[in-house]
Scaffold this motif. Structure first.
Motif, PDB file in Angstrom:
ATOM      1  N   GLU A  12       1.120  -1.645  -0.072  1.00 47.82           N
ATOM      2  CA  GLU A  12      -0.030  -0.058  -0.169  1.00 47.82           C
ATOM      3  C   GLU A  12       1.084   1.328   0.238  1.00 47.82           C
ATOM      4  O   GLU A  12       1.741   1.243   0.863  1.00 47.82           O
ATOM      5  CB  GLU A  12      -1.207   0.085   1.490  1.00 47.82           C
ATOM      6  N   GLY A  13       0.321   2.188  -0.832  1.00 53.14           N
ATOM      7  CA  GLY A  13       1.354   3.028  -0.478  1.00 53.14           C
ATOM      8  C   GLY A  13       2.364   3.312  -1.953  1.00 53.14           C
ATOM      9  O   GLY A  13       3.747   4.543  -1.261  1.00 53.14           O
ATOM     10  N   LYS A  29       0.441   0.978  -5.737  1.00 53.62           N
ATOM     11  CA  LYS A  29      -1.402   0.811  -5.037  1.00 53.62           C
ATOM     12  C   LYS A  29      -2.005   2.081  -4.077  1.00 53.62           C
ATOM     13  O   LYS A  29      -0.576   1.916  -3.545  1.00 53.62           O
ATOM     14  CB  LYS A  29      -1.165  -1.021  -4.131  1.00 53.62           C
ATOM     15  N   LYS A  30      -2.716   2.742  -3.780  1.00 53.84           N
ATOM     16  CA  LYS A  30      -2.808   3.542  -3.646  1.00 53.84           C
ATOM     17  C   LYS A  30      -4.611   3.480  -2.688  1.00 53.84           C
ATOM     18  O   LYS A  30      -5.307   3.256  -3.922  1.00 53.84           O
ATOM     19  CB  LYS A  30      -3.380   4.247  -4.193  1.00 53.84           C
ATOM     20  N   ASP A  31      -4.772   2.859  -1.558  1.00 55.63           N
ATOM     21  CA  ASP A  31      -6.565   3.037  -0.942  1.00 55.63           C
ATOM     22  C   ASP A  31      -6.851   1.761  -0.968  1.00 55.63           C
ATOM     23  O   ASP A  31      -7.890   1.720  -2.273  1.00 55.63           O
ATOM     24  CB  ASP A  31      -7.258   4.271  -1.932  1.00 55.63           C
ATOM     25  N   ASP A  32      -6.027   0.512  -1.453  1.00 55.27           N
ATOM     26  CA  ASP A  32      -6.290  -0.842  -1.988  1.00 55.27           C
ATOM     27  C   ASP A  32      -6.549  -1.166  -3.146  1.00 55.27           C
ATOM     28  O   ASP A  32      -6.859  -1.905  -3.855  1.00 55.27           O
ATOM     29  CB  ASP A  32      -7.229  -1.201  -0.833  1.00 55.27           C
ATOM     30  N   GLU A  33      -6.612  -0.003  -4.748  1.00 56.98           N
ATOM     31  CA  GLU A  33      -6.779   0.014  -5.387  1.00 56.98           C
ATOM     32  C   GLU A  33      -5.012   0.022  -6.606  1.00 56.98           C
ATOM     33  O   GLU A  33      -4.108   1.047  -6.260  1.00 56.98           O
ATOM     34  CB  GLU A  33      -7.283   1.205  -6.079  1.00 56.98           C
ATOM     35  N   HIS A  35      -3.115   0.519  -9.931  1.00 57.04           N
ATOM     36  CA  HIS A  35      -2.668   1.657 -11.217  1.00 57.04           C
ATOM     37  C   HIS A  35      -1.755   1.404 -12.023  1.00 57.04           C
ATOM     38  O   HIS A  35      -1.072   1.202 -11.357  1.00 57.04           O
ATOM     39  CB  HIS A  35      -2.796   2.967 -10.708  1.00 57.04           C
ATOM     40  N   GLU A  75      -3.935   8.619  -9.582  1.00 62.06           N
ATOM     41  CA  GLU A  75      -5.584   8.101 -10.394  1.00 62.06           C
ATOM     42  C   GLU A  75      -5.266   8.045 -11.853  1.00 62.06           C
ATOM     43  O   GLU A  75      -6.678   7.339 -12.079  1.00 62.06           O
ATOM     44  CB  GLU A  75      -6.795   8.506  -9.535  1.00 62.06           C
TER      45      GLU A  75
END
Ligand code: FES
Length: 114
Positions: A12-13, A29-33, A35, A75
């Protein structure tokens, strides 16, 4: 489908560079997403990272190009600051299957040189 990386292998991050058959991508990986982008700056077409797997700025809030410091939103890859302001990193479409980030081979067409 080509399997690129396990989702759990990206903390994460953080970001990870991906080299697949000499195509260079990176994932954040950001906020569990996840990209996924081509590793190519829209300014001069250079790779972005300043060290292996280091694609983010100091506080991990934005993607940063190491060449001239352009900053991009995680994002959507939109460039907020720098010589390519207003342009975008190019996303790579993917699916997550069994915990793996997978792409269609047909999607692995590099963006044109900027
Ligand atoms: S090559 Fe990325 S900002 Fe110039």
């Amino acid at each position: 489908m080509i399997s690129l990386i396990a989702v759990e292998d990206i903390e994460e991050g953080t970001s990870k560079g991906i080299d697949i058959d000499n195509f260079y991508l990176f994932a954040v990986k950001k906020d569990d997403e996840i990209h996924l982008y081509w590793n190519r700056c829209p300014h001069l077409g250079t790779p972005l990272e300043w060290q292996e797997d280091k694609f983010l700025d100091a506080d991990g809030a934005l993607i940063q190009c190491s060449t001239h410091g352009a900053l991009f939103k995680i994002e959507d890859g939109h460039c907020l600051v720098g010589p390519c302001k207003g342009k975008n990193l190019q996303k790579v479409p993917f699916v997550i299957d069994n915990g793996m980030v997978m792409v269609e081979e047909a999607q692995l067409v590099p963006p044109p040189q900027y």
